[in-house]
Design a protein around this motif. Sequence first.
Motif, PDB file in Angstrom:
ATOM      1  N   ARG A 171       0.837  -1.200   0.000  1.00 56.75           N
ATOM      2  CA  ARG A 171       0.000   0.000   0.000  1.00 56.75           C
ATOM      3  C   ARG A 171       0.876   1.255   0.000  1.00 56.75           C
ATOM      4  N   PRO A 172       0.410   2.329  -0.637  1.00 54.01           N
ATOM      5  CA  PRO A 172       1.222   3.553  -0.717  1.00 54.01           C
ATOM      6  C   PRO A 172       1.658   4.080   0.649  1.00 54.01           C
ATOM      7  N   GLU A 173       0.808   3.897   1.675  1.00 55.54           N
ATOM      8  CA  GLU A 173       1.145   4.405   3.014  1.00 55.54           C
ATOM      9  C   GLU A 173       2.357   3.697   3.625  1.00 55.54           C
ATOM     10  N   ALA A 174       2.681   2.512   3.085  1.00 59.28           N
ATOM     11  CA  ALA A 174       3.796   1.746   3.634  1.00 59.28           C
ATOM     12  C   ALA A 174       5.101   1.955   2.864  1.00 59.28           C
ATOM     13  N   ARG A 175       5.060   2.777   1.849  1.00 63.80           N
ATOM     14  CA  ARG A 175       6.243   2.957   1.002  1.00 63.80           C
ATOM     15  C   ARG A 175       7.421   3.467   1.826  1.00 63.80           C
ATOM     16  N   ASN A 176       8.570   2.823   1.674  1.00 64.77           N
ATOM     17  CA  ASN A 176       9.815   3.162   2.391  1.00 64.77           C
ATOM     18  C   ASN A 176       9.702   2.987   3.905  1.00 64.77           C
ATOM     19  N   LEU A 177       8.695   2.248   4.356  1.00 66.45           N
ATOM     20  CA  LEU A 177       8.501   2.058   5.795  1.00 66.45           C
ATOM     21  C   LEU A 177       8.563   0.590   6.213  1.00 66.45           C
ATOM     22  N   VAL A 178       9.070  -0.283   5.310  1.00 63.72           N
ATOM     23  CA  VAL A 178       9.109  -1.725   5.594  1.00 63.72           C
ATOM     24  C   VAL A 178      10.556  -2.200   5.662  1.00 63.72           C
ATOM     25  N   ALA A 179      10.856  -2.929   6.728  1.00 62.87           N
ATOM     26  CA  ALA A 179      12.185  -3.526   6.895  1.00 62.87           C
ATOM     27  C   ALA A 179      12.035  -5.038   7.034  1.00 62.87           C
ATOM     28  N   MET A 180      13.095  -5.759   6.738  1.00 63.37           N
ATOM     29  CA  MET A 180      13.120  -7.204   6.976  1.00 63.37           C
ATOM     30  C   MET A 180      14.559  -7.615   7.245  1.00 63.37           C
ATOM     31  N   PRO A 181      14.780  -8.741   7.896  1.00 65.28           N
ATOM     32  CA  PRO A 181      16.153  -9.195   8.102  1.00 65.28           C
ATOM     33  C   PRO A 181      16.805  -9.550   6.765  1.00 65.28           C
ATOM     34  N   SER A 182      18.089  -9.355   6.679  1.00 64.49           N
ATOM     35  CA  SER A 182      18.805  -9.749   5.476  1.00 64.49           C
ATOM     36  C   SER A 182      18.881 -11.273   5.418  1.00 64.49           C
ATOM     37  N   PRO A 183      18.506 -11.885   4.311  1.00 62.31           N
ATOM     38  CA  PRO A 183      18.591 -13.341   4.226  1.00 62.31           C
ATOM     39  C   PRO A 183      20.018 -13.872   4.215  1.00 62.31           C
ATOM     40  N   ALA A 197       8.829 -16.942  -2.839  1.00 62.91           N
ATOM     41  CA  ALA A 197       9.137 -17.260  -4.229  1.00 62.91           C
ATOM     42  C   ALA A 197       8.318 -18.446  -4.737  1.00 62.91           C
ATOM     43  N   GLN A 198       8.063 -19.416  -3.865  1.00 61.62           N
ATOM     44  CA  GLN A 198       7.334 -20.621  -4.279  1.00 61.62           C
ATOM     45  C   GLN A 198       5.825 -20.442  -4.271  1.00 61.62           C
ATOM     46  N   ASN A 199       5.348 -19.332  -3.732  1.00 61.93           N
ATOM     47  CA  ASN A 199       3.905 -19.134  -3.604  1.00 61.93           C
ATOM     48  C   ASN A 199       3.323 -18.544  -4.888  1.00 61.93           C
ATOM     49  N   ASN A 200       2.339 -19.232  -5.453  1.00 62.57           N
ATOM     50  CA  ASN A 200       1.774 -18.787  -6.728  1.00 62.57           C
ATOM     51  C   ASN A 200       1.103 -17.419  -6.639  1.00 62.57           C
ATOM     52  N   ALA A 201       0.526 -17.099  -5.477  1.00 63.56           N
ATOM     53  CA  ALA A 201      -0.184 -15.829  -5.328  1.00 63.56           C
ATOM     54  C   ALA A 201       0.763 -14.665  -5.039  1.00 63.56           C
ATOM     55  N   LEU A 202       1.988 -14.959  -4.661  1.00 63.68           N
ATOM     56  CA  LEU A 202       2.964 -13.919  -4.341  1.00 63.68           C
ATOM     57  C   LEU A 202       4.110 -13.998  -5.348  1.00 63.68           C
ATOM     58  N   GLY A 203       5.045 -14.900  -5.111  1.00 67.99           N
ATOM     59  CA  GLY A 203       6.124 -15.142  -6.057  1.00 67.99           C
ATOM     60  C   GLY A 203       7.088 -13.970  -6.197  1.00 67.99           C
ATOM     61  N   TRP A 204       7.934 -14.065  -7.217  1.00 68.85           N
ATOM     62  CA  TRP A 204       8.942 -13.023  -7.418  1.00 68.85           C
ATOM     63  C   TRP A 204       8.322 -11.701  -7.846  1.00 68.85           C
ATOM     64  N   ASP A 205       7.132 -11.750  -8.405  1.00 66.81           N
ATOM     65  CA  ASP A 205       6.447 -10.503  -8.767  1.00 66.81           C
ATOM     66  C   ASP A 205       6.203  -9.677  -7.504  1.00 66.81           C
ATOM     67  N   TYR A 206       5.751 -10.349  -6.438  1.00 68.13           N
ATOM     68  CA  TYR A 206       5.512  -9.649  -5.170  1.00 68.13           C
ATOM     69  C   TYR A 206       6.823  -9.134  -4.590  1.00 68.13           C
ATOM     70  N   VAL A 207       7.842  -9.976  -4.586  1.00 69.22           N
ATOM     71  CA  VAL A 207       9.127  -9.555  -4.019  1.00 69.22           C
ATOM     72  C   VAL A 207       9.668  -8.352  -4.777  1.00 69.22           C
ATOM     73  N   GLY A 208       9.544  -8.377  -6.091  1.00 74.77           N
ATOM     74  CA  GLY A 208      10.016  -7.251  -6.883  1.00 74.77           C
ATOM     75  C   GLY A 208       9.267  -5.969  -6.575  1.00 74.77           C
ATOM     76  N   LYS A 209       7.947  -6.058  -6.427  1.00 72.68           N
ATOM     77  CA  LYS A 209       7.156  -4.871  -6.086  1.00 72.68           C
ATOM     78  C   LYS A 209       7.515  -4.347  -4.700  1.00 72.68           C
ATOM     79  N   LEU A 210       7.749  -5.256  -3.774  1.00 69.98           N
ATOM     80  CA  LEU A 210       8.119  -4.846  -2.422  1.00 69.98           C
ATOM     81  C   LEU A 210       9.474  -4.142  -2.429  1.00 69.98           C
ATOM     82  N   ALA A 211      10.400  -4.670  -3.218  1.00 73.10           N
ATOM     83  CA  ALA A 211      11.711  -4.028  -3.329  1.00 73.10           C
ATOM     84  C   ALA A 211      11.579  -2.637  -3.948  1.00 73.10           C
TER      85      ALA A 211
END
Length: 348
Positions: A171-183, A197-211
């Motif tokens: 969501r736009p309100e969360a932009r630049n406000l999300v952290a996660m541990p480094s893998p 990555a293995q989840n069909n509903a999320l996958g690399w598309d989701y990870v890319g958008k989050l990045a």
Amino acid sequence: MRRALLMLGALGCLAGWGMSPAARAQTPQGPAGQPGPAAVGGSALSGNLVLYTSQLEADAAQTVEAFRRLHPGVQVEWLRGGTGQILPRLRAEIAAGRPRADVLLLADALTFEALGAEGRLRESPEVQLGQVPAELQDSRRRYFATKLITTGIVYNTRAPFVPARWTDLLRPEARNLVAMPSPTVSGAAALHVQAWAQNNALGWDYVGKLASAGLQPRGGNGQVLQAVASGERAYGVAVDYLAIRETARGAPVKFVFPEEGVSAVTEPAAILSTAQNVPAAVAFVSFLLSREGQELASRQGFLPADPGVQPPPGFPDANSIRLLPLDAARAAREGEENLRRFNALVGQ
């Protein structure tokens, strides 16, 4: 976990490895120095059992002591360290032809998949699963899930909104406000990226958008929690028990189990193919999965793998928690490639 995979081939010395005076657990003896009777099933297990574990020292001591009460004829020697410390030591012992451990109790399934592929783990159908769901276990019974350490969303109580789903972090309100541990630092985070990555509903598309929305990897789970608690970041991807403990201590944070599901580090136990005391090793792993062993995990502050055991305060009913599916064998094969892909997306 992830660090363990990165270090799997190392044969160096184990810096910082140690055995405290309490770590060598000598069990009570019967008359004339004979082993005392076992407390369960009339079993008379005996001999020395060597455990290598990444549990916290206090938890490892409690686990060993609880097992000793059931099987006082077994002498338990335990050594603890991070998975990234234990594996180099184990590999050095294997290279020297003298592996000492009977049982490994480490962080994640990916480590055990790698060891299993090399034939280092014993298939152990004798291990009793208790009421732990069979689907949590390796189908070949080479390693066994003992608890669930899930990764979900922690948020600051002053955050713009309360997240319910992973996609809410876009969501736009969360932009630049999300952290996660480094893998590259956190094994739980490495496994979580694989689950995404293995989840069909999320996958690399989701990870890319989050990045693209400004996801910031930083250190381990503790550093993410600190960033969220201080208000520096509104949201974090983090393990459950740390956030729930901080909430109980009054920190302005809360933990969410997202609707799509959470990933879970299962802290598996495995018996090595070179184990010297197989009967005691089978009994030890069976104890971890038993009602008593699962209740101990709950008292230690972790979500039991047995859904019938009451979770620690602050956790929901285990039956209400949805797990993201994970093919551990596939994750082990693709781990290095996926780590590089994630780091490229977030600019690490």
